[in-house]
Enzyme design. Structure first.
Site, PDB file in Angstrom:
ATOM      1  N   HIS A 102       0.830  -1.200   0.000  1.00  0.00           N
ATOM      2  CA  HIS A 102       0.000   0.000   0.000  1.00  0.00           C
ATOM      3  C   HIS A 102       0.867   1.254   0.000  1.00  0.00           C
ATOM      4  CE1 HIS A 102      -2.941  -2.942   1.517  1.00  0.00           C
ATOM      5  NE2 HIS A 102      -3.866  -2.129   1.044  1.00  0.00           N
ATOM      6  N   ASP A 151      -4.932  -5.861  -7.737  1.00  0.00           N
ATOM      7  CA  ASP A 151      -5.133  -5.230  -6.439  1.00  0.00           C
ATOM      8  C   ASP A 151      -5.391  -3.750  -6.716  1.00  0.00           C
ATOM      9  OD1 ASP A 151      -5.312  -4.885  -3.708  1.00  0.00           O
ATOM     10  OD2 ASP A 151      -3.417  -5.876  -3.254  1.00  0.00           O
TER      11      ASP A 151
END
Length: 610
Positions: free
Chosen positions: A257, A330
């Site tokens: 992330h 993702d």
């Protein structure tokens, strides 16, 4: 506004809508059934005909799965309208669908999509109606991350099951299948047909900041068996499962992330470790596979993230593993996929690599136009888009969306958060609680000799709309079991004054239960526990996230691992402490010694009982 309940939509109605007529489909009063009869699904030629009638812009839209803020498709709160305008350039889900014709929408708690079950169902119905009211309108594939444990987007009163590593500790494939089956039934009743679960990563790095307890464990064969079982459970409920994060995110020390992880495994190690659960998922007929924003030089030396790697997604996943289902990225807002290329290049490169669904780009305007321009400029062919659009439609057809995309209030009432589901979650949780230390047989605690209990420790934010905080849940559960328990939250980084208060409070009780959350060698959580142990009052510690905490706290007399801090796991731990349930879990990962990480303190499979 909900669709009328006057009639039940048919497959022909939806397919006809794509030919140019607007279909206002009706809401069934009965739960939607899974379209498991192949004869009841559109055949390949019908789906190809749908693709042939779509405009290029509609095809591009089908490839995107987007977030959108708000509890309603047409009338969100003003704050959500403002956020939508700022991030997406539209006011509502309805405007997002009308402008970009997106094929999927993902629900998040933080996007205010998941307030309560009936609201979620109404949002899903609103999204479907808006999409089907478009020219050649198609149903939307609605998805979410409902892994359970540390990551879940739909909270109470929906049932919250133990997460992956807890199931790994239980070791029961039947329990994993049950979680998929019952959890899938609840999601489907809410209009959510694609779940980004299970995690197929093999967590072999205790320092992994992003996977950890989201993984079933460190043994690839055990992980593969549980992945397969959970996939079968979701499939039986008519929900698409998603194995993630290919080619394997289990040995990273960087969170994708916020950074760009590099996996240094050799091709041989990858094949014998990371690949094993994904091979099993493919054999089980997994509906979708999610990519990882990681670099694996042994698989692709270019330096590209796997999400953008043709050698990894097409060469390995498609050709070597023989997978022909849906590949979803993702989130494209994560730093791991944005480090090397700009947001206008990422979606194009992902499609060239072999991706079908582009999940949650930072700017839908930039990403959507980038794909459209790549086709106009010849970098992508329309035939390449057709391949992915066809895969998206195949999955929508398989899940029954082309037959009836709507859900009903009665379906919600019959499936979501039922007493039977909650009882199943409690039974499964009892089979996962792991006892690692029990010096002098401190556990189970006696209500007669140790009636007064102080519960202290970390109170991290609730992962999924549970009652929380953990200290309160544990104290309430112990009180129900006959103890006099009080809660004192000390946090994940207790100050000196907080530690002093806890030590003082311990002077008036018979035992202390302390919840630990990712303890470090120099952190103040360790100081708290050591000070409590020094009082001489019996201390029971519970690792409420990573089981590795036990290595840092050799002085405690009893140590349990719950693998998450949701209510179902904490209540099970309380029953184990009180002796109304036996600890039956076994470590699914190795716990290394704090003074020598090359040696095991507790091996995979370790666990005490009484």
């Amino acid at each position: 506004m909900r669709p009328s309940r006057s009639s039940r939509p048919t497959r022909r109605t939806v397919l006809a809508a794509t030919a140019g007529s607007t279909a206002a489909l009706a809401l069934s009063t009965t739960p939607v059934r899974a379209a498991e009869d192949a004869a009841d699904r559109p055949d390949e030629s019908s789906l190809r005909a749908v693709v042939s009638r779509m405009t290029l812009e509609e095809k591009v839209g089908q490839l995107f799965v987007m977030r959108v803020y708000g509890h309603s498709a047409t009338a969100p709160d003003q704050a959500d309208i403002d956020t939508n305008l700022e991030e997406l350039g539209v006011r509502t889900a309805a405007e997002l669908i009308a402008r970009y014709r997106v094929g999927g929408i993902i629900y998040f708690t933080w996007a205010h999509n998941t307030r309560d079950p009936h609201q979620i169902a109404a949002l899903s119905n609103g999204i479907q109606k808006v999409s089907l009211d478009q020219p050649r309108g198609l149903p939307v594939l609605i998805s979410t991350d409902q892994e359970y444990g540390a990551v879940a987007r739909v909270g109470k009163p929906a049932t919250l099951f133990p997460g992956a590593m807890a199931l790994g500790a239980g070791g029961s494939r039947e329990d994993a299948r049950t979680v998929g089956r019952l959890g899938g039934a609840e999601l489907r009743a809410l209009g959510i047909r694609q779940d980004y679960s299970p995690v197929a990563d093999v967590n072999v790095n205790p320092a992994n900041p992003v996977i950890g307890v989201r993984s079933f464990g460190a043994d690839p064969d055990a992980v593969a068996g549980l992945v397969t079982a959970e996939v079968k459970g979701y499939q039986s409920a008519g929900v698409a499962a998603t194995a993630k994060h290919f080619p394997g995110h289990g040995d990273t020390a960087v969170d994708s992330h916020f950074g760009f992880p590099v996996i240094t495994h050799s091709r041989e190690l990858w094949s014998s470790l990371d690949a094993v659960p994904f091979r099993a998922a493919v054999r089980a007929g997994i509906d979708s596979v999610m990519t990882a924003h990681i670099m694996v030089p042994a698989l692709d030396p270019s330096g590209d993230p796997a999400t953008l790697s043709h050698p990894i997604l097409t060469g390995i996943l498609r050709e070597e593993l023989g997978y022909d289902g849906l590949v979803v990225t993702d989130s494209l807002g994560m730093e791991g996929v944005r480090t090397k290329y700009g947001d206008d290049r990422v979606p194009v490169l992902a499609l060239k690599a072999g991706v079908d669904q582009l999940l949650n780009p930072p700017s839908i305007h930039v990403a959507w136009n980038a794909v459209l321009n790549a086709v106009h400029g010849g970098e992508l062919t329309e035939a390449r888009l057709d391949e992915s659009v066809l895969r998206v439609l195949r999955l929508k057809a398989k899940l029954g969306l082309l037959e009836n995309p709507y859900v009903s209030d009665s379906g919600v009432d019959h499936a979501v958060g039922t007493a039977a589901h909650r009882r199943a979650a409690d039974r499964i949780a009892e089979r996962t609680t792991t006892l690692l230390v029990n010096k002098e047989r401190l556990l189970p605690l006696s209500r007669r000799s140790t009636p007064r209990v102080l519960v202290v420790g970390a109170d991290p934010a609730s992962p999924s709309g549970t009652d929380g905080p953990p200290t309160t849940v544990l104290a309430a559960a112990l009180t129900e079991l006959g103890f006099t328990a009080t809660a004192l939250s000390t946090g994940t980084a207790p100050s000196a004054a907080t530690i002093d208060n806890a030590v003082a409070a311990a002077g008036g009780v018979d035992a202390v239960v302390v919840g630990t959350y990712n303890v470090t060698a120099t952190g103040s959580q360790k100081t708290l526990v050591e000070r409590l142990v020094a009082t001489g009052v019996p201390v029971v510690a519970i690792a409420i996230r990573n089981p590795y905490d036990v290595a840092q706290l050799p002085g405690v007399r009893a140590y349990l691992a719950t693998y998450s801090w949701t209510d179902v796991e904490l209540r099970a731990a309380a029953r184990v402490i009180a002796g109304s349930a036996r600890p039956r879990g076994k470590l699914p990962v190795e716990v290394q010694r704090a003074d020598d990480p090359t040696k095991a303190l507790y091996p995979i499979g370790y666990g005490l009982t009484y």
